[in-house]
Design a protein around this motif. Structure first.
Motif, mmCIF file in Angstrom:
data_model
loop_
_atom_site.group_PDB
_atom_site.id
_atom_site.type_symbol
_atom_site.label_atom_id
_atom_site.label_comp_id
_atom_site.label_asym_id
_atom_site.label_seq_id
_atom_site.Cartn_x
_atom_site.Cartn_y
_atom_site.Cartn_z
ATOM 1 N N SER A 58 -6.879 0.667 -8.192
ATOM 2 C CA SER A 58 -5.656 1.348 -7.767
ATOM 3 C C SER A 58 -5.504 1.283 -6.255
ATOM 4 O O SER A 58 -6.453 1.554 -5.511
ATOM 5 N N LEU A 59 -4.311 0.928 -5.808
ATOM 6 C CA LEU A 59 -3.993 0.995 -4.389
ATOM 7 C C LEU A 59 -3.695 2.444 -4.010
ATOM 8 O O LEU A 59 -3.602 3.323 -4.863
ATOM 9 N N ASN A 60 -3.517 2.690 -2.717
ATOM 10 C CA ASN A 60 -3.285 4.048 -2.234
ATOM 11 C C ASN A 60 -1.814 4.449 -2.251
ATOM 12 O O ASN A 60 -1.480 5.630 -2.352
ATOM 13 N N LEU A 61 -0.937 3.473 -2.128
ATOM 14 C CA LEU A 61 0.499 3.707 -1.982
ATOM 15 C C LEU A 61 1.243 2.562 -2.659
ATOM 16 O O LEU A 61 0.611 1.653 -3.214
ATOM 17 N N PRO A 62 2.573 2.566 -2.607
ATOM 18 C CA PRO A 62 3.277 1.340 -2.987
ATOM 19 C C PRO A 62 2.750 0.170 -2.162
ATOM 20 O O PRO A 62 2.211 0.360 -1.070
ATOM 21 N N ARG A 63 2.876 -1.034 -2.661
ATOM 22 C CA ARG A 63 2.355 -2.209 -1.949
ATOM 23 C C ARG A 63 3.006 -2.315 -0.576
ATOM 24 O O ARG A 63 4.217 -2.469 -0.457
ATOM 25 N N ASN A 64 2.180 -2.229 0.464
ATOM 26 C CA ASN A 64 2.709 -2.324 1.824
ATOM 27 C C ASN A 64 1.595 -2.738 2.780
ATOM 28 O O ASN A 64 0.499 -3.115 2.354
ATOM 29 N N GLY A 65 1.877 -2.645 4.067
ATOM 30 C CA GLY A 65 0.918 -3.109 5.060
ATOM 31 C C GLY A 65 -0.397 -2.366 5.071
ATOM 32 O O GLY A 65 -1.411 -2.904 5.523
ATOM 33 N N SER A 66 -0.420 -1.131 4.572
ATOM 34 C CA SER A 66 -1.669 -0.363 4.590
ATOM 35 C C SER A 66 -2.680 -0.875 3.575
ATOM 36 O O SER A 66 -3.880 -0.622 3.704
ATOM 37 N N ALA A 92 0.270 3.169 -6.063
ATOM 38 C CA ALA A 92 0.161 4.583 -6.416
ATOM 39 C C ALA A 92 1.053 5.393 -5.494
ATOM 40 O O ALA A 92 1.714 4.855 -4.602
ATOM 41 N N SER A 93 1.053 6.687 -5.689
ATOM 42 C CA SER A 93 1.831 7.582 -4.847
ATOM 43 C C SER A 93 1.025 8.844 -4.591
ATOM 44 O O SER A 93 0.486 9.447 -5.520
ATOM 45 N N GLY A 94 0.918 9.222 -3.309
ATOM 46 C CA GLY A 94 0.217 10.451 -2.969
ATOM 47 C C GLY A 94 -1.234 10.438 -3.415
ATOM 48 O O GLY A 94 -1.988 9.499 -3.152
ATOM 49 N N SER A 95 -1.625 11.483 -4.129
ATOM 50 C CA SER A 95 -3.020 11.638 -4.538
ATOM 51 C C SER A 95 -3.339 10.911 -5.840
ATOM 52 O O SER A 95 -4.449 11.043 -6.367
#
Length: 365
Positions: A58-66, A92-95
């Motif tokens: 799982s990623l931490n957020l929507p797919r982006n530079g982070s 993913a989103s948030g927690s």
């Protein structure tokens, strides 16, 4: 005429027939030997494929530079080279990135480790293990308008902030305020959907918003806001010295596939090392996945993350991955106090360095 060991034999004789038979046998033998490695590889290929460990990530957020380094690494085959088959690499989103791996629905995640103390207190058996740190500094921040001159935590007293309550920028705010000797109740907070945070800020529905610095800033830039128009109040710059995102593994994966953790982390380290060498190429991978994504914006976001969260003096000395145990314990103590948790949480409860790659594999250029 048949040539055998440099001797010529006339056609039609018995010697000729014996020679040709011997020659043919030799040719068959040589051909068999030449084809043997190919046959062995063909037979071995399915076996190699079967030995790859499947990992749902799982990623931490929507797919982006982070998080583009992970997508870049998968695209370049770094995980496959280590015998890891990434079956999912979901946004993913948030927690969500933390709860996904805590529930066992995902094997590993790139998540904000500041959510671990609360989870350890509530569900100790489910709390995942942090095995590789990437963000040396928490990106959690409060973003306000520069013209409002809200430059220090005390300036936020009596103001209204907004953001999703599932976001760790919000979750850490009480800890941030208490570290600065302030009462979190002195600030009003409006809960809102993550997608509505920046638009609400632009409409002046709130005085500021909480979240990760690069996420808020680059989202605002897409909406036409200039960098000089906003002020970013970093929690880390105002007393909350804690680590941020890293790799978490579920207790189930730890139990069933512990041997796969070192190769997984080697692939992670290589993904970040190589992406940092060529951010433009790394950002281009995002547009292969979703053509709507602005590669230039995500390259800028990635460069921001590298500058502000990853490439610190600590990383220069130890590479990405390890933590300073004393610093981590102090951060945990701050969170236990700030969240009002019932008991001290030792580092060993949330962190292990036994799976880290060698230093030369962790060093960033």
């Amino acid at each position: 005429m048949c040539i055998k060991f440099g001797l010529a034999t006339k056609a039609g004789g018995g010697d000729h027939r014996r020679c040709c038979i011997a020659h043919g046998a030799a040719m068959i033998t040589r051909r068999s030997l030449a084809l043997a490695p190919l046959a062995a590889m063909a037979l071995a290929a399915p076996a190699l494929a079967q030995t790859r460990t499947k990992v749902r990530f799982s990623l931490n957020l929507p797919r982006n530079g982070s998080n583009l380094a992970f997508l870049f690494g998968r695209d370049r085959g770094y995980f496959a080279d280590e015998g890891i088959e990434i079956t999912d690499m979901d946004p993913a989103s948030g927690s969500d990135a933390l709860t996904r791996v805590a529930s066992g629905a995902y094997d590993a995640s790139f998540a904000d480790t500041t959510g671990l103390p609360d989870l350890v207190s509530r569900a100790p058996d489910a709390a995942p293990l942090s095995v590789f740190n990437i963000f040396r500094v928490t990106p959690a921040s409060v973003v306000t308008w520069s013209k409002d001159k809200l430059t220090k935590p005390a300036d936020l007293v009596g103001k209204t902030l907004g953001g999703p309550i599932t976001d760790n920028g919000y979750r850490l705010f009480p800890v941030f305020f208490k570290v600065n000797g302030l009462d979190p109740a002195s600030v009003k907070f409006n809960n809102m959907d993550l997608r509505m945070r920046e638009p609400a800020f632009i409409r002046r529905e709130v005085d500021g918003v909480t979240g990760f610095d690069s996420t808020i800033w680059l989202n605002l830039k897409l909406l036409g806001v200039k960098r000089e128009d906003i002020s970013i109040m970093s929690y880390a710059a105002h007393g909350l010295d804690i680590y941020g995102n890293g790799i978490l593994v579920s207790r189930k994966f730890l139990r069933d596939n512990e041997a796969a953790i070192p190769p997984l982390l080697r692939a992670v380290a290589k993904s970040w090392r190589e992406a940092a060498k060529d951010p433009k190429a790394a950002a281009a991978v995002l547009t292969k996945i979703d053509p709507i994504i602005r590669a230039d914006i995500e390259e800028e976001r990635f460069r921001w993350v590298l500058e502000h969260q990853v490439m610190t003096p600590e990383t220069a000395a130890t590479g990405i991955g390890p933590v300073d145990v004393g610093r981590l314990q102090k951060g945990l103590d701050l969170q236990v106090e700030g969240f009002g948790l019932p008991a001290k949480i030792p580092v060993s409860r949330i962190w292990s360095d036994k799976y880290l790659p060698a230093l030369d594999q962790r060093k960033m250029a």
